[in-house]
Design an enzyme around this catalytic site. Structure first.
Site, PDB file in Angstrom:
ATOM      1  N   HIS A 113     -10.703  52.909  13.992  1.00 18.99           N
ATOM      2  CA  HIS A 113      -9.250  52.784  13.962  1.00 18.99           C
ATOM      3  C   HIS A 113      -8.740  52.706  12.520  1.00 18.99           C
ATOM      4  O   HIS A 113      -8.996  51.733  11.817  1.00 18.99           O
ATOM      5  CB  HIS A 113      -8.834  51.522  14.726  1.00 18.99           C
ATOM      6  CG  HIS A 113      -7.407  51.547  15.187  1.00 18.99           C
ATOM      7  ND1 HIS A 113      -6.827  50.532  15.901  1.00 18.99           N
ATOM      8  CD2 HIS A 113      -6.428  52.494  15.057  1.00 18.99           C
ATOM      9  CE1 HIS A 113      -5.579  50.844  16.178  1.00 18.99           C
ATOM     10  NE2 HIS A 113      -5.311  52.024  15.664  1.00 18.99           N
ATOM     11  N   TYR A 121      -3.520  46.329  19.176  1.00 19.19           N
ATOM     12  CA  TYR A 121      -2.287  46.368  19.945  1.00 19.19           C
ATOM     13  C   TYR A 121      -2.023  45.018  20.612  1.00 19.19           C
ATOM     14  O   TYR A 121      -2.598  44.677  21.645  1.00 19.19           O
ATOM     15  CB  TYR A 121      -2.353  47.458  21.015  1.00 19.19           C
ATOM     16  CG  TYR A 121      -2.628  48.845  20.485  1.00 19.19           C
ATOM     17  CD1 TYR A 121      -2.269  49.228  19.192  1.00 19.19           C
ATOM     18  CD2 TYR A 121      -3.253  49.803  21.285  1.00 19.19           C
ATOM     19  CE1 TYR A 121      -2.529  50.493  18.712  1.00 19.19           C
ATOM     20  CE2 TYR A 121      -3.507  51.081  20.818  1.00 19.19           C
ATOM     21  CZ  TYR A 121      -3.145  51.422  19.529  1.00 19.19           C
ATOM     22  OH  TYR A 121      -3.402  52.679  19.052  1.00 19.19           O
TER      23      TYR A 121
END
Length: 341
Positions: free
Chosen positions: A140, A56
């Site tokens: 992830h 992010y």
């Protein structure tokens, strides 16, 4: 705000969580001041679960989240981050990141689910956040990396959990089938399920949710607005569904659900937040929140009272699956203190 416990751990998550992807400048620039104010507003609203990732904003989200959370007692909140994408120097920068975040691309992401990659990623996250530990670590998006993720990354996380370095481990993905495998075949405690258990998509009932119930493990639900289509009281055709233009039939379906919600004295987004929490294996719904106004709105929606008759009505009209457990009366207690404390 109510908490739910991840079984076989000491971690209690508030039912509503703060998703920090957007404060990493997802799609557009968010100022540091606005990002900090969003986190503080979440804290004041009672939210105590915060999720981030190196992906992010190429570390920006982690830095911003850590900067604000360091002002609060560490034992009072739960933080999760992710491994699988190492941030390494970018030898050929173009100026701006190409994966949806408005940040400089001096770094790039490098897939790595090796033991060394996992350990390095966690160390880097702790450095960026300035925190002393991570409570939950997820793999992830390991969609294309099952062998290394399952055979190397997950055992590495399990060692860290067993040593007390981290509290719980799991995986986060946009698909549900592989998450079911992680629950059944690995040492995962919890999975982060994106967009597959919502008012418009209940495919998780075919795999990951039964796996969670059978193994006594947990699910954190994200993407509950399906990229936007469920985020408004009255859905419009310009809203996205799963990051793409919404199909006409789904817009029509969302509008019908919205009308049923209105008839029961509630709204579509309030029901969208509440729905995943009616499943006994769901411990939290985490929403991306960019600014204080979004946090305040989402907290108010979460506090809304949803009549149990709404779920019955949606089932009877075929708008949600008949096998979806709905209403706290359907909850089967699991974990310390049960699912709802």
């Amino acid at each position: 705000m109510h908490h739910r416990t991840i079984p076989d751990t000491s971690l209690r998550l508030t039912e509503l969580g703060f998703g920090a992807s957007v404060i990493g400048n997802l799609y557009r620039i968010t100022s540091a001041e606005e990002a900090s104010a969003a986190v503080e507003t979440a804290w004041n609203a009672g939210i105590r679960y915060f999720d981030t990732a190196p992906h992010y904003g190429l570390g920006l989200s982690e830095r911003r989240l850590g900067t604000t959370l360091r002002n609060h007692p560490r034992e009072q909140y739960v933080v999760s981050s992710k491994v699988g994408r190492l941030l390494v120097p970018n030898e050929q920068p173009r100026g701006v990141d190409t994966e949806g975040f408005v940040v400089r691309d001096d770094l790039r992401r490098q897939w790595d689910f090796s033991r060394d990659g996992v350990l390095r990623s966690i160390d880097d996250t702790l450095t960026r956040t300035g925190l002393d530990r991570l409570d939950i670590v997820y793999l992830h998006d390991p969609d294309d990396h099952w062998p290394q993720a399952a055979d190397e990354a997950m055992p590495t996380l399990a060692d860290l959990r067993d040593q007390g370095v981290i509290g719980a481990i799991g995986a986060g993905m946009n698909q549900s089938a592989m998450l079911a495998r992680f629950l059944r075949e690995t040492a995962a405690d919890v999975v982060m399920l994106a967009g597959r258990y919502t008012l418009l998509d209940q495919t998780a009932l075919d795999d990951v949710l039964p796996a969670a119930q059978e193994t006594g493990k947990s699910v954190v639900a994200v993407g509950v607005f399906n990229s936007g289509l469920l985020s408004r009281d009255r859905p419009t055709e310009d809203l996205k569904y799963n990051y793409q233009d919404s199909p006409t039939d789904l817009v029509t379906r969302a509008r019908t659900i919205a009308e049923v919600c209105e008839a029961h004295g509630t709204t579509l987004p309030a029901a969208a937040i509440a729905f995943p929490l009616t499943h006994p294996s769901t411990v939290n719904v985490t929403l991306g929140m960019r600014n204080p106004d979004q946090v305040t709105r989402n907290a108010e929606l979460h506090r809304s009272t949803i009549p149990e008759a709404l779920w019955d009505d949606l089932r009877s009209q075929g708008l949600i699956r008949s096998d979806a457990p709905t209403g706290y009366g359907d909850l089967i207690p699991h974990g310390t203190g049960g699912p709802h404390t």
